[in-house]
Design an enzyme around this catalytic site. Sequence first.
Site: not given
Ligand SMILES: NC(=O)c1ccc[n+]([C@@H]2O[C@H](COP(=O)([O-])OP(=O)(O)OC[C@H]3O[C@@H](n4cnc5c(N)ncnc54)[C@H](O)[C@@H]3O)[C@@H](O)[C@H]2O)c1
Ligand SMILES: O=c1ccn([C@@H]2O[C@H](COP(=O)(O)OP(=O)(O)O[C@H]3OC[C@@H](O)[C@H](O)[C@H]3O)[C@@H](O)[C@H]2O)c(=O)[nH]1
Length: 345
Positions: A204, A175, A179, A216, A301, A172, A220
Site C-alpha cells: 500500500n 486483480y 497480477k 483507497r 478483504d 478481488r 478516503n
Molecule cells: N498504489 C498502491 O498502493 C499499489 C499497490 C500495489 C500495486 N500497485 C500497482 O502500481 C501500479 C500503479 O498504481 P497506482 O496506485 O498509481 O494506480 P493508478 O490507478 O493511479 O494508476 C494506474 C494508471 O494506469 C492507467 N491504466 C489503467 N488501465 C490501463 C490500460 N488498460 N491501458 C493503459 N493505461 C491504463 C490508468 O489510467 C492510470 O493512469 C498498478 O499496476 C498497481 O497495480 C499499486
Molecule cells: O474508506 C475506507 C476504505 C478502506 N478501508 C479499509 O482499508 C484497508 C485498505 O483498503 P484499500 O482500499 O486502501 O486497499 P487494499 O489494501 O484493499 O488494496 C490495496 O493494496 C494492494 C494494491 O495492489 C492495491 O492497489 C490497493 O488498492 C482495507 O482493510 C479496507 O477495508 C476502510 O477502512 N475505509
Amino acid sequence: MASSASNGEHKSTKPPPTPSPLRNSKFFQSNMRILVTGGAGFIGSHLVDKLMENEKNEVIVADNYFTGSKDNLRKWIGHPRFELIRHDVTEALLVEVDQIYHLACPASPIFYKYNPVKTIKTNVIGTLNMLGLAKRVGARILLTSTSEVYGDPLVHPQPESYWGNVNPIGVRSCYDEGKRVAETLMFDYHRQHGIEIRIARIFNTYGPRMNIDDGRVVSNFIAQALRDEPLTVQSPGTQTRSFCYVSDMVDGLIRLMEGENTGPINIGNPGEFTMIELAETVKELINPGIEIKMVENTPDDPRQRKPDITNAKKLLGWEPKIKLRDGLPLMEADFRLRLGVAKKV
Ligand SMILES: NC(=O)c1ccc[n+]([C@@H]2O[C@H](COP(=O)([O-])OP(=O)(O)OC[C@H]3O[C@@H](n4cnc5c(N)ncnc54)[C@H](O)[C@@H]3O)[C@@H](O)[C@H]2O)c1
Ligand SMILES: O=c1ccn([C@@H]2O[C@H](COP(=O)(O)OP(=O)(O)O[C@H]3OC[C@@H](O)[C@H](O)[C@H]3O)[C@@H](O)[C@H]2O)c(=O)[nH]1
C-alpha cells in the site's frame, strides 16, 4: 505453501534479445528511452518526475486515462524529452525503447472491480503486449505487481517465498489473480526468450496526487477529514496495512530496474497499522473534532498485511525513509490545495 523465490531454476539460460543496431553502434550518443505504462496515474506520474530529472532519459508515457490524468503530467507536456500517448495496453504498442516500467492497471479496489473483465485483460493481455514489445526491441521490463498476490496471508509478515492464500473466484480475483498471471508471464518470457525482467511487489502506497475519490483508505480518510465528514472505517477495523510514501516507492522501483535482480522483491514500508489506528492518526493530525464511523466491509478483504523487506535491503540497498506521521501531512497539503480547504490558524 512456500518456496524459494529467487533460486537458480528461475534463471534464464538464454541471452537477452539484442537491442537495435543503432543502440549498439559505436558512435551512439542517444538518451536512454524509457516507456512508462500507466504513467498518468498516481505512482506512475511520480516515477516520471524522477526519471525526467536525469537529462540522459527520454520518457514516453502510454496511458488510457481510466484512473490517471494528463493533469498529473502537466509540467512535462511539451518538454523535448517527454512524450504522452493515449493508448490502452490491451492493444499492441510499437515504440523503440530501452526500458519499460509496466504500471498500467487500475489499483484501487473500487476501480479494479468496476469492470473486472477489463482488469483481467489489462493484466494478462496488457502484460503480454508489453513483454512482446520488450522481446522485439530487447528492452528490460519491470512489472508493478502487488502485495495482493499474497491474498489473505497466513504467513506474517510476508516474504517473497510465500505463495499466498488467494480466492481464485472472488471479487478481488480479477486483480490479484490477474497480477499473479502477469508475474507468471514475466518469468515464462524470461526463461523461454531471455527477456530481462524485474518484478516489484508493491505494498500500500500513498501520497500527493492520489485521486480525491480514489476510494483507497488513506485518500478516503484525508478527504473525509478535510470535508468534515466521518472517517469510514470498514469493519472490523482491526485489519492491518503497511503504508509506504510514494517517493520511497519510486526510489525502490528505480533501484530494482537498475540492479541485477529479477525479483520478485517486496517494496513497502513495514510500519503496520490497524485501520482504527490509521483513522485515529488522521483525526489527531488533521481534524480532532471528526467522528470515526464503523461501516460494512467488502468480501475477501485481507486481514493483515506487512512486507518482509529483507531482500529489498540486501539486494537493492533500499529501505523506506518516510514514516506515516511525516507522510500524511505532505498528502494533506496536496489535498487541501485541490479541495480548496485552507488550514485553520
Ligand atoms: N498504489 C498502491 O498502493 C499499489 C499497490 C500495489 C500495486 N500497485 C500497482 O502500481 C501500479 C500503479 O498504481 P497506482 O496506485 O498509481 O494506480 P493508478 O490507478 O493511479 O494508476 C494506474 C494508471 O494506469 C492507467 N491504466 C489503467 N488501465 C490501463 C490500460 N488498460 N491501458 C493503459 N493505461 C491504463 C490508468 O489510467 C492510470 O493512469 C498498478 O499496476 C498497481 O497495480 C499499486
Ligand atoms: O474508506 C475506507 C476504505 C478502506 N478501508 C479499509 O482499508 C484497508 C485498505 O483498503 P484499500 O482500499 O486502501 O486497499 P487494499 O489494501 O484493499 O488494496 C490495496 O493494496 C494492494 C494494491 O495492489 C492495491 O492497489 C490497493 O488498492 C482495507 O482493510 C479496507 O477495508 C476502510 O477502512 N475505509
